[in-house]
Write an enzyme that holds these catalytic residues in place. Sequence first.
Site, PDB file in Angstrom:
ATOM      1  N   ASP A  20       9.323   0.428  12.471  1.00  0.00           N
ATOM      2  CA  ASP A  20       9.258  -0.787  13.279  1.00  0.00           C
ATOM      3  C   ASP A  20      10.383  -1.755  12.944  1.00  0.00           C
ATOM      4  OD1 ASP A  20       7.311  -0.269  15.051  1.00  0.00           O
ATOM      5  OD2 ASP A  20       5.777  -1.542  14.158  1.00  0.00           O
TER       6      ASP A  20
ATOM      7  N   ASP B  13      -7.190  -1.200  10.918  1.00  0.00           N
ATOM      8  CA  ASP B  13      -7.801   0.042  10.447  1.00  0.00           C
ATOM      9  C   ASP B  13      -9.321  -0.082  10.324  1.00  0.00           C
ATOM     10  OD1 ASP B  13      -7.214  -1.745   8.416  1.00  0.00           O
ATOM     11  OD2 ASP B  13      -5.616  -0.486   7.613  1.00  0.00           O
TER      12      ASP B  13
END
Length: 732
Positions: free
Chosen positions: A140, A444
């Site tokens: 990223d 998550d």
Amino acid sequence: MGSDGYYPLFETRKAKGRVIYRLYALSVLVGICLIWVYRASHIPKPGEDGRWGWIGLLGAELWFGLYWVLTQAHRWNLVYRSTFKDRLSQRYEKGLPGVDIFVCTADPVLEPPLMVINTVLSVMAYDYPTEKLSVYLSDDGGSKVTYYALLEASDFAKQWLPYCKKFRVEPRSPAAYFISKGDPEDANQAEEFMVIKKLYQEMESRIENAAKIGRIPEDVLLKHEEFSQWDPYFSRGDHDPILQILIDGRNPNATDRDGFVLPTLVYLAREKRPLHRHNFKAGAMNALIRVSSKISKGPIILNVDCDMYSNNSHSVQDALCFFMDEKGHEVAFVQFPQNYVNVSRNEIYSASMRVIGEVEFPGLDGYGGPLYIGSGCFHRRDALCGREYSKGFETDWKSANGMRSEESVYKLEEQTKRLASCIYEEDTRWGQDMGLLYACPVEDVITGLAIQCRGWKSVYYNPSRRAFLGVVPATLSEVLVQHKRWSEGDFQILFSKYSPAWYAHGKISLGLQMGYCVYCLWAPNCLATLYYSVIPSIYLLKGIPLFPEISSPWFIPFAYVIIVKHIYGFFEFLLSGGTAIGWWNDQRMWLYKRTSSYLFAVIDTVLKLLGIADSGFIISAKVADHDVSQRYEKDIIEFGISSPMFTLLSTIASVNLFCFAGVVKEAVLGEGIRRVYETATLQSVLCCVLVLINLPLYEALFLRKDKGKMPSSLAVKSVAIALFACIAFMIL
Ligand SMILES: *[C@@H]1O[C@H](CO)[C@@H](O)[C@H](O)[C@H]1NC(C)=O
Ligand SMILES: *[C@@H]1O[C@H](CO)[C@@H](O)[C@H](O)[C@H]1NC(C)=O
């Protein structure tokens, strides 16, 4: 062997001593109830001293007691798992599934490319059929240097993988291996060792050099035209998708030095545009899920962070023992613990959170499975992509197949790129119930919860030889910031669509609901803890008792709960592998997290609900400068910067110091000591413990001279506020 002649691939054992634990827990519960009764029945009348302080304590004790009840879900029903890998290989010799491994990195400065490729190499070297292994790096940061490092790694892998397999070396992260091992004894190996070590060091210096000057060597640029994608208009937040298949495991020419096929290796920097939300790590993972579904389509996905290398080359087999067992069809993910290399013995920041790994997660596993906590988790692709669990559903263990030529690889890259574009997800379910969920800083945990709500189970597997090793943060502020993000994210889950308190009811077991709530309620713990760590001390200064006298029978439940609970916690910490001093440090961190990280998490959450502020995603630095590491090794806490969190901690610590001084003065002058002893025992003990636990903080405020001490301006400010607060309270 099962009664039907089936040899299971894994085994689940219940923890010993659960009867003793349950008796202990019940006795503590009785104590807590008695404390509540005492508080509720002894409230000072209106107009009497300490009425409001008392009522506040009632609130705090109700909170602590109820929260303690929730935490029983973590300890009531511990289970441990073990696997039978040899049976797996016998049974599925040829039929092992493809495994896609996702490594995520976000910033080439905070996460140096060299560290990233060590993680990549460690997972490429898994002892698993290489034609079934594919490794994807999501960058990223969109960094040319990271890509260059990966290119170097793809070359080095041709030597490294055969070396690992020939000599069965562990661990398989080259950096960790060369640090942990002296020269090998075996003459045969010694020669190859020197060669490979030299190759590694050369690669290391090329990568570090490129990272330092921010430029790629000319000859590499000429040889690899894909670098032209980083054109002059390229910027980190605004660029086309870059997708490169560095090694194509399906191409017969992609072999190592001994002629064996290499694992597939893919680099992805998804498209970034300033006007599009990119959803941080969840967005990166979802792009990888889609891209990998075209390239390798492994039915199993492993997710690791770029700073967590594999320390055990058999972890894939371990995980498969759960998925491929006949009882494993309902398992959606297998979470491994996150362990750390450089934790010091006594862990000043208690950053390895050992009790969570050794006690709480096995406890959750007893109720349907642990949380998905990011790194070190194997997923069933179907479940991650949003499929509901249904009885009789069978995963197709075959992955995408077929040979590919150079030409078709290029075509594949071009076709697959659009899956990593900004607009691809518009009007799709991605991020809502497909893939990792968006709109939560702990993507998550909420994703794991959503999967469990769809009927799946999860498994916690904690092998004695650590499977994944990362690095711990080296300064207090990093730890506190990290915890702020976690506690804030978990708190938001409570109010989200998937709230474990409401939505999950009936979908997951009650124990698991409670277990999730413990983490979701981390943040609001700050209120009761702040109250407890300030108000009793300050009332002590005024001489108003808020706890039963030592001669009163009501003293007993207080003493019992406090002492027994701490003795239990102490042994739990030791049995989880900690030290006695480590436990004491853990108590300090417990206090600091609750009075700073969690408070700011609550404030931010409230602001957000009111629509005032939006919180960003802060990455914590993974490398520490030399000074800082040295202090860390000597167990000296690193402050060093001015932050609102430190101001708060220092102020509270100073208040307690003044109150303690007040008590000592009282006790020394005349008959004060008897009064203090008889009427304010618990209050004085509490204040004294707070002072003891804050000793390192006073040192940083008043005594230390190094760069890691509290900045002087902060020290002056917090002492002044504390003094003012004490005097104001005395006068009122
Ligand atoms: C990592 O693996 C090495 C080599 O297999 C082993 O000796 C070591 O104990 C492991 N580390 C941890 C923390 O378990
Ligand atoms: C962690 O260990 C690595 C080497 O294993 C070292 O370079 C780094 O400085 C250490 N970090 C801390 C915080 O001690």
